[in-house]
Design a protein around this motif. Structure first.
Motif, PDB file in Angstrom:
ATOM      1  N   MET A 338      50.705  82.887 -16.299  1.00 47.82           N
ATOM      2  CA  MET A 338      51.323  81.374 -16.140  1.00 47.82           C
ATOM      3  C   MET A 338      50.697  80.289 -16.807  1.00 47.82           C
ATOM      4  SD  MET A 338      53.706  81.516 -13.876  1.00 47.82           S
ATOM      5  CE  MET A 338      53.867  79.994 -13.203  1.00 47.82           C
ATOM      6  N   GLU A 339      49.101  80.580 -16.975  1.00 44.29           N
ATOM      7  CA  GLU A 339      48.527  79.500 -17.763  1.00 44.29           C
ATOM      8  C   GLU A 339      49.171  79.694 -19.232  1.00 44.29           C
ATOM      9  OE1 GLU A 339      43.683  78.582 -18.248  1.00 44.29           O
ATOM     10  OE2 GLU A 339      44.291  80.387 -17.250  1.00 44.29           O
ATOM     11  N   ILE A 340      49.243  80.869 -19.764  1.00 44.17           N
ATOM     12  CA  ILE A 340      49.563  81.205 -21.128  1.00 44.17           C
ATOM     13  C   ILE A 340      50.852  80.527 -21.409  1.00 44.17           C
ATOM     14  CG2 ILE A 340      50.205  82.843 -22.912  1.00 44.17           C
ATOM     15  CD1 ILE A 340      47.866  84.817 -21.537  1.00 44.17           C
ATOM     16  N   ILE A 341      51.770  80.594 -20.542  1.00 47.37           N
ATOM     17  CA  ILE A 341      53.168  80.107 -20.528  1.00 47.37           C
ATOM     18  C   ILE A 341      53.202  78.714 -20.474  1.00 47.37           C
ATOM     19  CG2 ILE A 341      55.347  80.202 -19.827  1.00 47.37           C
ATOM     20  CD1 ILE A 341      54.849  82.939 -18.829  1.00 47.37           C
ATOM     21  N   THR A 342      52.490  78.202 -19.583  1.00 44.67           N
ATOM     22  CA  THR A 342      52.608  76.582 -19.381  1.00 44.67           C
ATOM     23  C   THR A 342      51.685  75.785 -20.037  1.00 44.67           C
ATOM     24  OG1 THR A 342      51.310  76.860 -17.353  1.00 44.67           O
ATOM     25  CG2 THR A 342      53.468  77.154 -17.042  1.00 44.67           C
ATOM     26  N   GLY A 343      50.578  76.399 -20.365  1.00 44.85           N
ATOM     27  CA  GLY A 343      49.450  75.616 -21.084  1.00 44.85           C
ATOM     28  C   GLY A 343      48.711  74.945 -20.095  1.00 44.85           C
ATOM     29  N   ARG A 344      49.027  75.072 -19.000  1.00 38.79           N
ATOM     30  CA  ARG A 344      48.212  74.274 -17.795  1.00 38.79           C
ATOM     31  C   ARG A 344      47.026  75.137 -17.056  1.00 38.79           C
ATOM     32  NH1 ARG A 344      52.614  71.899 -13.737  1.00 38.79           N
ATOM     33  NH2 ARG A 344      50.681  70.758 -12.899  1.00 38.79           N
ATOM     34  N   SER A 345      45.850  74.392 -16.401  1.00 41.58           N
ATOM     35  CA  SER A 345      44.846  75.032 -16.097  1.00 41.58           C
ATOM     36  C   SER A 345      45.205  75.312 -14.606  1.00 41.58           C
ATOM     37  CB  SER A 345      43.801  73.973 -15.839  1.00 41.58           C
ATOM     38  OG  SER A 345      42.674  74.673 -15.388  1.00 41.58           O
ATOM     39  N   PRO A 346      44.848  76.508 -14.108  1.00 43.06           N
ATOM     40  CA  PRO A 346      45.154  76.945 -12.650  1.00 43.06           C
ATOM     41  C   PRO A 346      44.699  76.032 -11.625  1.00 43.06           C
ATOM     42  CG  PRO A 346      43.588  78.515 -13.563  1.00 43.06           C
ATOM     43  CD  PRO A 346      44.182  77.668 -14.743  1.00 43.06           C
ATOM     44  N   ILE A 347      43.686  75.370 -11.751  1.00 44.50           N
ATOM     45  CA  ILE A 347      42.861  74.383 -11.216  1.00 44.50           C
ATOM     46  C   ILE A 347      42.883  73.031 -11.775  1.00 44.50           C
ATOM     47  CG2 ILE A 347      40.723  73.867 -10.024  1.00 44.50           C
ATOM     48  CD1 ILE A 347      41.823  76.170  -8.953  1.00 44.50           C
ATOM     49  N   ASP A 348      43.366  72.174 -11.023  1.00 46.92           N
ATOM     50  CA  ASP A 348      43.715  70.550 -11.316  1.00 46.92           C
ATOM     51  C   ASP A 348      42.939  69.832 -10.191  1.00 46.92           C
ATOM     52  OD1 ASP A 348      44.120  68.060 -12.182  1.00 46.92           O
ATOM     53  OD2 ASP A 348      46.297  68.408 -12.532  1.00 46.92           O
ATOM     54  N   TYR A 349      41.736  69.463 -10.363  1.00 42.46           N
ATOM     55  CA  TYR A 349      41.020  68.506  -9.433  1.00 42.46           C
ATOM     56  C   TYR A 349      41.671  66.867  -9.292  1.00 42.46           C
ATOM     57  CZ  TYR A 349      37.874  72.624  -8.846  1.00 42.46           C
ATOM     58  OH  TYR A 349      37.533  73.535  -8.677  1.00 42.46           O
ATOM     59  N   SER A 350      42.419  66.685 -10.278  1.00 43.62           N
ATOM     60  CA  SER A 350      42.937  65.296 -10.128  1.00 43.62           C
ATOM     61  C   SER A 350      44.268  65.199  -9.079  1.00 43.62           C
ATOM     62  CB  SER A 350      43.352  64.941 -11.542  1.00 43.62           C
ATOM     63  OG  SER A 350      44.358  65.735 -11.833  1.00 43.62           O
ATOM     64  N   ARG A 351      44.618  66.290  -8.793  1.00 40.36           N
ATOM     65  CA  ARG A 351      45.568  66.438  -7.815  1.00 40.36           C
ATOM     66  C   ARG A 351      45.148  66.071  -6.404  1.00 40.36           C
ATOM     67  NH1 ARG A 351      50.525  69.393  -8.527  1.00 40.36           N
ATOM     68  NH2 ARG A 351      50.944  69.785 -10.712  1.00 40.36           N
ATOM     69  N   PRO A 352      46.055  65.874  -5.345  1.00 41.13           N
ATOM     70  CA  PRO A 352      45.681  65.885  -3.983  1.00 41.13           C
ATOM     71  C   PRO A 352      44.998  67.086  -3.332  1.00 41.13           C
ATOM     72  CG  PRO A 352      47.855  64.683  -4.277  1.00 41.13           C
ATOM     73  CD  PRO A 352      47.602  65.399  -5.542  1.00 41.13           C
TER      74      PRO A 352
END
Length: 362
Positions: A338-352
């Motif tokens: 999923m990380e490879i496909i979306t380019g997003r990190s699996p952890i995002d501490y800026s979220r709630p």
């Protein structure tokens, strides 16, 4: 007096006009024309210099995204790692409360029970895998473990780029000796991949064990890791095309499949994540860092009282029950995919707090 002043001003203006009207040796042009030409030339040169600087800066930014230039993007963030989490601690119940997580590898080492037994038993002095290197050889290869040769650093220790006497380039991992951690990780990695040879697994060239010092010598992979290319500053256009991303995903899957199905005992990596996928110049992936690996026999699964891995990649089942098998790596690979496909990190501490984990595979 006023009349005299006006006369002087008139004479001065007449003198300046007379001087500017002089003909010069330069094509018999008048002086004011020569001055005008030189001013226009310098203005044109200044404009061209500004344009050239802007063009060079733009080209430099374009070159940065080409992996062939040798520039590897940096990643400033660090994903929290789970090192020695109690078996029944539910880190997925309230994802906003991460106080129970240890941000670095535990000083207690890779253990399976309260007695602190090592994951893999073995005598480090009688390994028999790869070549034994002396401390002197590795010091010479890394120029005395110079700071400019550091290519990686973490809770496990420091990785240096080195050049051996035969000219081969290697990566030397100097394990930190925190309460025996170096000895345990040294034994685990050598037992796990000492004799393994696969194009999608980083190769172990040799090792060094002198006194309390433990070092591992790997093949050098010269294009950084997947995390850097996914989340680092690669410029306006990522070099990771869909074909390259597919190539990385398939190669990683082949490497893990070999660990699970091609070896006896099978190896469960336990820390599959983007920073542990090394890349060469042709974007071939190599799974690395086997310090948390577990060797499993013919039994389908293994119960451990210690949960090891990286927050965001560890499966909820393994974290809550301690039941370890190859399915734990498969879950981590799903997150990686999923990380490879979306380019997003699996952890995002800026979220709630309840949305810190971007990917949660059920």
């Amino acid at each position: 007096m006023p009349v005299t002043g006006e006369t002087d001003d008139g004479n001065n203006n007449h003198s300046i006009s007379h001087i500017l009207s002089y003909k010069t040796p330069l094509f018999n042009l008048k002086l004011y024309l020569v001055i005008s030409i030189f001013l226009a030339f310098f203005l044109l040169l200044f404009s061209f210099t500004i344009f050239l600087c802007c063009r060079l800066n733009r080209n430099a930014r374009k070159r940065k995204v080409k992996h062939s230039s040798g520039l590897i993007p940096l990643v400033s963030k660090e994903i929290v790692e789970i090192k020695a989490l109690d078996q029944h601690a539910d880190c997925f119940r309230d994802e906003g409360k991460i106080g129970i997580l240890v941000p670095k590898k535990s000083n207690e080492g890779v253990v399976d029970d309260a007695s602190g037994a090592s994951d893999v038993s073995g005598d480090a002095q009688n390994i028999g895998w790869g070549r034994w290197y002396s401390m002197r050889e590795l010091e010479m290869a890394t120029r005395g473990f110079a700071e400019e040769n550091v290519i990686g650093e973490g809770g496990y220790g420091i990785v240096f780029k080195g050049i051996l006497q035969d000219g081969s380039v290697v990566a030397v991992k100097n394990l930190l000796n925190n309460k025996g951690q170096a000895e345990k990780e040294f034994t685990v990695e050598v037992e796990a991949i000492g004799k393994v040879r696969h194009k999608n697994l980083v190769g172990l060239v040799g090792y060094c064990a002198e006194g309390a010092r433990r070092m591992l010598v790997y093949e050098y992979v010269d294009n950084g890791n997947l995390e850097q290319w996914l989340h680092g500053d690669v410029g306006p256009v990522s070099p990771l095309t869909w074909d390259i991303r597919m190539k990385i995903a398939i190669g990683t899957a082949k490497g893990l499949a070999y660990l699970h199905e091609g070896l006896e005992p099978k190896v469960v990596h336990r820390d599959v994540k983007s920073s542990n996928i090394l890349l060469d110049k042709k974007w071939n992936p190599k799974v690395s860092d086997f310090g948390l690996a577990k060797l499993l026999g013919s039994e389908a699964s293994y119960v451990t009282t210690r949960v090891m891995g990286t927050f965001g990649y560890v499966s909820p089942e393994y974290a809550s029950t301690g039941m370890l098998n190859e399915g734990s790596d498969v879950y981590s690979f799903g997150v990686l995919l999923m990380e490879i496909i979306t380019g997003r990190s699996p952890i995002d501490y800026s979220r709630p707090p309840g949305e810190v984990r971007v990917f949660l595979l059920q």
